[in-house]
Design an enzyme around this catalytic site. Structure first.
Site, PDB file in Angstrom:
ATOM      1  N   CYS A   1       9.852  20.247  -9.372  1.00 29.61           N
ATOM      2  CA  CYS A   1      10.260  21.230 -10.377  1.00 29.61           C
ATOM      3  C   CYS A   1      11.500  20.745 -11.138  1.00 29.61           C
ATOM      4  O   CYS A   1      11.621  20.943 -12.353  1.00 29.61           O
ATOM      5  CB  CYS A   1      10.546  22.577  -9.730  1.00 29.61           C
ATOM      6  SG  CYS A   1       9.159  23.249  -8.805  1.00 29.61           S
TER       7      CYS A   1
HETATM    8  C1  BEZ Z   1       8.554  20.581  -5.731  1.00 32.40           C
HETATM    9  O1  BEZ Z   1       8.907  21.037  -6.811  1.00 32.40           O
HETATM   10  O2  BEZ Z   1       8.840  19.465  -5.381  1.00 32.40           O
HETATM   11  C2  BEZ Z   1       7.696  21.415  -4.832  1.00 32.40           C
HETATM   12  C3  BEZ Z   1       7.772  22.789  -4.845  1.00 32.40           C
HETATM   13  C4  BEZ Z   1       6.999  23.531  -3.988  1.00 32.40           C
HETATM   14  C5  BEZ Z   1       6.138  22.896  -3.119  1.00 32.40           C
HETATM   15  C6  BEZ Z   1       6.033  21.504  -3.117  1.00 32.40           C
HETATM   16  C7  BEZ Z   1       6.815  20.752  -3.978  1.00 32.40           C
END
Ligand code: BEZ
Length: 212
Positions: free
Chosen positions: A45
């Site tokens: 994210c």
């Molecule tokens: C991420 O943004 O890295 C992420 C968020 C939720 C679950 C898995 C990865």
């Protein structure tokens, strides 16, 4: 029921990192990309929100405003922004909606319980100035999105709204386009496509991009 292409998207008022947003008022006459992410302070994210910030000049050129969302609150978003800016070498230049009550997530069907009961998936909604849904797609939490693809779709939508063409597989701005099959009259073809066209099959006619 889930939103479908061509539907008028619902309005909402919700808090954001830039204050309260009434969606219709905030969007005005612009195109909008509304996109959800699972959670603040997560690695993928962080790269996604930084990427969208860096693409602002490209969104501006196309009259598009970006709006992010997760179920975290404003305080969390504001705490995370510093990390995005530091790690992605950018300045966050668009709002992040705070949706802890899941008002917007539920309206737009951004929580898919069989993927995750409480967090939003990576949804993308491209919304036109008439507030119609023009594209949506959903990516899993483990896969960061390709925002160049979103720009490519916006280019295609804005082109095909104005000319009787469609865009073929892997088209990017400047490539040849397909003439829509409904145009058959030779005089109309000449008038609409003065640069000419190649008839590969009667239903597959390629023409240079009309607005280039
Ligand atoms: C991420 O943004 O890295 C992420 C968020 C939720 C679950 C898995 C990865």
């Amino acid at each position: 029921m889930a939103l479908r292409l061509g539907d008028t998207v619902p309005n909402f008022t919700q808090a954001s990192t830039e204050g309260e947003i009434n969606f219709y008022e905030w969007a005005g006459d612009n195109w909008v990309i509304l996109f959800s992410h699972p959670a603040d302070f997560t690695p993928v994210c962080t790269t996604e929100l930084g990427t969208v910030a860096k693409l602002k000049p490209e969104f501006d050129k196309r009259g598009v405003k970006a709006l992010a969302l997760s179920v975290d609150d404003v305080e969390s978003h504001k705490g995370w922004v510093g990390d995005i800016e530091e790690t992605q070498q950018t300045t966050l230049n668009y709002p992040i909606l705070a949706d802890p009550d899941k008002k917007v997530s539920d309206l737009y069907d951004m929580i898919h319980p069989n993927a995750n009961n409480t967090l939003t998936v990576r949804s993308v909604f491209i919304i036109d100035p008439q507030k119609k849904l023009r594209l949506n797609f959903t990516y899993p939490a483990s896969t960061g999105r390709n925002f160049d693809e979103i720009l490519r779709v916006i280019d295609s939508l804005q082109l095909t709204d104005n000319y009787k063409v469609a865009t073929p597989a892997n088209w990017t701005d400047g490539d040849d386009c397909v003439i829509v099959p409904s145009i058959k009259d030779p005089e109309e073809l000449k008038e609409r496509f003065p640069k000419g066209y190649e008839e590969v099959k009667p239903y597959l006619r390629m023409t240079p991009q009309p607005n280039k």
